[in-house]
Design a protein around this motif. Structure first.
Motif, PDB file in Angstrom:
ATOM      1  N   TYR A 128       0.856  -1.193   0.000  1.00  0.00           N
ATOM      2  CA  TYR A 128       0.000   0.000   0.000  1.00  0.00           C
ATOM      3  C   TYR A 128       0.889   1.239   0.000  1.00  0.00           C
ATOM      4  CZ  TYR A 128       1.145   0.350   4.982  1.00  0.00           C
ATOM      5  OH  TYR A 128       1.823   0.458   6.173  1.00  0.00           O
ATOM      6  N   TYR A 130       0.634   5.821   0.718  1.00  0.00           N
ATOM      7  CA  TYR A 130      -0.129   7.030   1.032  1.00  0.00           C
ATOM      8  C   TYR A 130       0.852   8.195   1.178  1.00  0.00           C
ATOM      9  CZ  TYR A 130       0.985   5.819   5.971  1.00  0.00           C
ATOM     10  OH  TYR A 130       1.612   5.498   7.161  1.00  0.00           O
ATOM     11  N   GLU A 165      -1.545  10.369  10.982  1.00  0.00           N
ATOM     12  CA  GLU A 165      -2.146   9.361  10.103  1.00  0.00           C
ATOM     13  C   GLU A 165      -1.421   8.034  10.337  1.00  0.00           C
ATOM     14  OE1 GLU A 165      -1.602   9.660   5.818  1.00  0.00           O
ATOM     15  OE2 GLU A 165       0.264  10.798   6.059  1.00  0.00           O
ATOM     16  N   HIS A 242      -6.868   2.794   6.784  1.00  0.00           N
ATOM     17  CA  HIS A 242      -6.017   3.994   6.850  1.00  0.00           C
ATOM     18  C   HIS A 242      -6.765   5.078   7.620  1.00  0.00           C
ATOM     19  CE1 HIS A 242      -4.417   7.849   5.071  1.00  0.00           C
ATOM     20  NE2 HIS A 242      -3.287   7.264   5.422  1.00  0.00           N
ATOM     21  N   HIS A 262      -6.056  11.528   3.225  1.00  0.00           N
ATOM     22  CA  HIS A 262      -7.078  10.482   3.232  1.00  0.00           C
ATOM     23  C   HIS A 262      -7.290   9.909   1.829  1.00  0.00           C
ATOM     24  CE1 HIS A 262     -10.870   8.442   4.004  1.00  0.00           C
ATOM     25  NE2 HIS A 262     -11.481   9.220   3.115  1.00  0.00           N
ATOM     26  N   SER A 264      -5.217   9.906  -0.627  1.00  0.00           N
ATOM     27  CA  SER A 264      -3.994   9.376  -1.262  1.00  0.00           C
ATOM     28  C   SER A 264      -3.777   7.890  -1.016  1.00  0.00           C
ATOM     29  CB  SER A 264      -2.771  10.164  -0.769  1.00  0.00           C
ATOM     30  OG  SER A 264      -2.505   9.859   0.597  1.00  0.00           O
ATOM     31  N   PHE A 265      -4.480   7.319  -0.050  1.00  0.00           N
ATOM     32  CA  PHE A 265      -4.259   5.895   0.291  1.00  0.00           C
ATOM     33  C   PHE A 265      -4.798   4.979  -0.810  1.00  0.00           C
ATOM     34  CE2 PHE A 265      -6.474   2.132   2.046  1.00  0.00           C
ATOM     35  CZ  PHE A 265      -5.359   1.359   2.288  1.00  0.00           C
ATOM     36  N   ARG A 266      -4.004   3.963  -1.135  1.00  0.00           N
ATOM     37  CA  ARG A 266      -4.425   2.924  -2.076  1.00  0.00           C
ATOM     38  C   ARG A 266      -3.524   1.709  -1.912  1.00  0.00           C
ATOM     39  NH1 ARG A 266      -1.165   6.284  -5.091  1.00  0.00           N
ATOM     40  NH2 ARG A 266       0.335   5.247  -6.489  1.00  0.00           N
TER      41      ARG A 266
END
Length: 269
Positions: A128, A130, A165, A242, A262, A264-266
């Motif tokens: 992942y 971010y 975060e 996340h 928030h 940007s997470f993947r």
């Protein structure tokens, strides 16, 4: 014609030899040329020969160019500037041109966790990613934290440590449960999240899909003292969550930046 002692004697001879005498008194030279005549002539001559005086010119003072009332103009300008300053929103303490660093997370299990700092090549083994704001600090996650609540990575604002975060993961999830169930299950292993949900003024959720069709649950918890954005998805038989948390004051100030984190997470790979 004869002149005798200032007298003019004229003679005329007639045919019978008679001579007539005519005596005329000649005026003296002083009478002929009188002083008054000389003075009059001199005066006339002098008057005639003197050059005429130029006319007396009156030059008016230059007129001042028209100028507006400077005091009124300056007052109006100052008033306009005051209105602009009063209606301008104060800039955020977070820079509008904030730069971010992309973080690569491996989601390694506690048994395979290589201690502080994780794997040497996180980018190659990443599951992942971010964004992290430039200047934020990484909190090193211990094996105990990773084993108890599944925390894999965490970053915080050094100026306000509660603005942070982090990501947690749990193995053994092929797919997402209903949205209401997922949020409740996350709270079971996160005491802070439990308290936030319990005192929240509003909890909203939605579902979205990325370009590959992968499903993400998006949660927003608006609490009395803090605000939280949560993104949850399943991939590679794992559930990833996340979190972006901030106190209300920091949320109001940095909302745009926090929403960027928030979103940007993947998951990758």
């Amino acid at each position: 014609m004869l002149w005798i002692r200032g007298k003019h004697i004229a003679t005329t001879k007639h045919p019978n030899n008679h001579i007539n005498l005519s005596i005329t008194t000649k005026p003296p030279m002083a009478a002929i040329i009188s002083p008054s005549a000389i003075l009059s002539t001199a005066t006339t001559s002098t008057t005639a020969s003197a050059p005429p005086k130029p006319p007396h010119l009156i030059i008016p003072p230059p007129t001042k160019p028209y100028q507006p009332h400077l005091a009124a103009t300056l007052t109006a300008t100052a008033a306009a500037a005051a209105i602009i300053l009063a209606t301008t929103t104060p800039p955020s303490l977070a820079s509008p041109t904030s730069t971010y660093n992309l973080y690569y997370g491996t989601a390694a299990s506690a048994a395979n966790y290589g201690g502080y700092g994780g794997n040497s090549s996180k980018k190659d083994a990443a599951e992942y990613v971010y964004d992290v704001p430039d200047g934020w600090k990484e909190k090193l996650v211990s094996k105990v934290e990773k084993g108890t609540n599944g925390t894999d990575s965490e970053f915080y604002n050094p100026k306000k440590r509660s603005e942070r975060e982090y990501l947690t993961f749990l193995a053994g999830f092929r797919q997402l449960a209903p949205r209401e169930v997922v949020l409740g299950n996350l709270a079971l292993s996160d005491v802070d999240l439990q308290d936030l949900i319990a005192s929240a003024d509003k909890v909203s959720s939605e579902e979205r899909k990325d370009d590959n069709g992968q499903v993400y649950y998006e949660y927003e918890v608006d609490g009395v003292a803090s605000h939280s954005l949560i993104s949850v998805t399943c991939a590679k038989n794992k559930l990833y969550a996340h979190f972006v948390n901030a106190p209300v004051s920091e949320w109001n100030r940095d909302q745009d930046m926090l929403r960027h984190l928030h979103e940007s997470f993947r998951t990758v790979g």
